[in-house]
Design an enzyme around this catalytic site. Sequence first.
Site, PDB file in Angstrom:
ATOM      1  N   LYS A  93       0.764  -1.649   0.436  1.00 52.73           N
ATOM      2  CA  LYS A  93       0.126  -0.177  -0.147  1.00 52.73           C
ATOM      3  C   LYS A  93       0.314   1.420  -0.005  1.00 52.73           C
ATOM      4  O   LYS A  93       0.664   2.596  -1.152  1.00 52.73           O
ATOM      5  CB  LYS A  93      -1.047  -0.389   1.001  1.00 52.73           C
ATOM      6  CG  LYS A  93      -1.813  -0.777   1.478  1.00 52.73           C
ATOM      7  CD  LYS A  93      -3.030  -0.856   2.393  1.00 52.73           C
ATOM      8  CE  LYS A  93      -2.340  -1.177   4.034  1.00 52.73           C
ATOM      9  NZ  LYS A  93      -1.897  -1.237   4.185  1.00 52.73           N
ATOM     10  N   ARG A 129      -8.833   1.606   9.506  1.00 51.88           N
ATOM     11  CA  ARG A 129      -8.883  -0.079  10.172  1.00 51.88           C
ATOM     12  C   ARG A 129     -10.115  -0.187  11.140  1.00 51.88           C
ATOM     13  O   ARG A 129      -9.455  -1.392  11.040  1.00 51.88           O
ATOM     14  CB  ARG A 129      -7.645  -0.261  10.566  1.00 51.88           C
ATOM     15  CG  ARG A 129      -6.313  -0.120   9.853  1.00 51.88           C
ATOM     16  CD  ARG A 129      -4.914  -0.066  10.719  1.00 51.88           C
ATOM     17  NE  ARG A 129      -3.339  -0.625  10.086  1.00 51.88           N
ATOM     18  CZ  ARG A 129      -2.519  -0.011   9.628  1.00 51.88           C
ATOM     19  NH1 ARG A 129      -2.776   1.066   9.493  1.00 51.88           N
ATOM     20  NH2 ARG A 129      -1.392  -1.263   9.686  1.00 51.88           N
ATOM     21  N   ARG A 159      11.672  -6.608   4.354  1.00 53.68           N
ATOM     22  CA  ARG A 159      11.461  -5.432   5.451  1.00 53.68           C
ATOM     23  C   ARG A 159      12.117  -5.091   6.899  1.00 53.68           C
ATOM     24  O   ARG A 159      12.459  -4.096   6.554  1.00 53.68           O
ATOM     25  CB  ARG A 159      10.483  -4.532   5.527  1.00 53.68           C
ATOM     26  CG  ARG A 159       9.864  -3.800   5.149  1.00 53.68           C
ATOM     27  CD  ARG A 159       8.635  -2.628   5.167  1.00 53.68           C
ATOM     28  NE  ARG A 159       7.371  -2.641   6.401  1.00 53.68           N
ATOM     29  CZ  ARG A 159       6.675  -3.349   7.049  1.00 53.68           C
ATOM     30  NH1 ARG A 159       6.031  -1.945   5.475  1.00 53.68           N
ATOM     31  NH2 ARG A 159       6.407  -2.680   7.369  1.00 53.68           N
ATOM     32  N   ARG A 208      -0.434  -7.702  13.640  1.00 53.17           N
ATOM     33  CA  ARG A 208      -1.024  -7.302  12.789  1.00 53.17           C
ATOM     34  C   ARG A 208      -1.606  -7.862  11.723  1.00 53.17           C
ATOM     35  O   ARG A 208      -2.319  -7.379  11.238  1.00 53.17           O
ATOM     36  CB  ARG A 208       0.248  -5.441  12.513  1.00 53.17           C
ATOM     37  CG  ARG A 208       0.596  -4.575  12.704  1.00 53.17           C
ATOM     38  CD  ARG A 208       2.301  -4.486  12.959  1.00 53.17           C
ATOM     39  NE  ARG A 208       2.405  -4.204  12.057  1.00 53.17           N
ATOM     40  CZ  ARG A 208       3.517  -4.405  11.060  1.00 53.17           C
ATOM     41  NH1 ARG A 208       4.781  -4.600  11.961  1.00 53.17           N
ATOM     42  NH2 ARG A 208       4.195  -3.738  10.234  1.00 53.17           N
TER      43      ARG A 208
END
Length: 192
Positions: free
Chosen positions: A13, A88, A127, A144
């Site tokens: 995103k 969210r 990452r 998450r």
Amino acid sequence: MKILLLGPQGSGKGTQAARIAETYGIAHVATGDMLRAAIADGSELGERIRPIYDAGDLLPDELITELMRERLRADDARDGFVLDGFPRTMAQAAALDAMLQEEGRRLSVVFEFQISDEACLERLLRRAELEGRTDDSPEAIRKRLELYHAETEPVVEHYRAQGCLVGIHADRDIEDVFEEIQRALDEVLVRK
Ligand code: AMP
């Protein structure tokens, strides 16, 4: 254009939002970036949110909603924005809908980035090595992704029911994903 990106962490995103913002000349509004800036500048807000952020938990709806209310009213977001990381939860989605309605604005399109948990996990672990984000520990990543399914997927269904959702096949190269987004945005612009 008012664009909303939904998708799990690691779905790309942020990368796509930056490209959309640059190409279409609209503001990139990323809650995660705003929170990381607050943590980095050592403000009182930053200190308050740091433990929640590091654990991969969601910050309270009221706090995020107030941050967004201010941000979306800023001059650079008046004519359009690409929202990345908000809403969210269903409470946040209801707050965003009300906020936009009050001002007679509406979302042009909502993109859902579709990708498996396994692919996200792989990307996030990579990452973690490259960027060293403090919330990219294996436990926080798992948390998450769980929260995405529990709290954010209902938001996807909410916008699907409104008829403004477009699915994006996100497990591909950055260029291919961006092309698909551009094609969809061109259609949205033509319909207007
Ligand atoms: P992101 O960079 O979008 O992956 O966000 C990183 C972290 O910031 C999340 O794991 C949450 O701790 C916090 N966060 C970002 N956006 C929100 C939101 N809309 N609601 C609650 N917490 C958020």
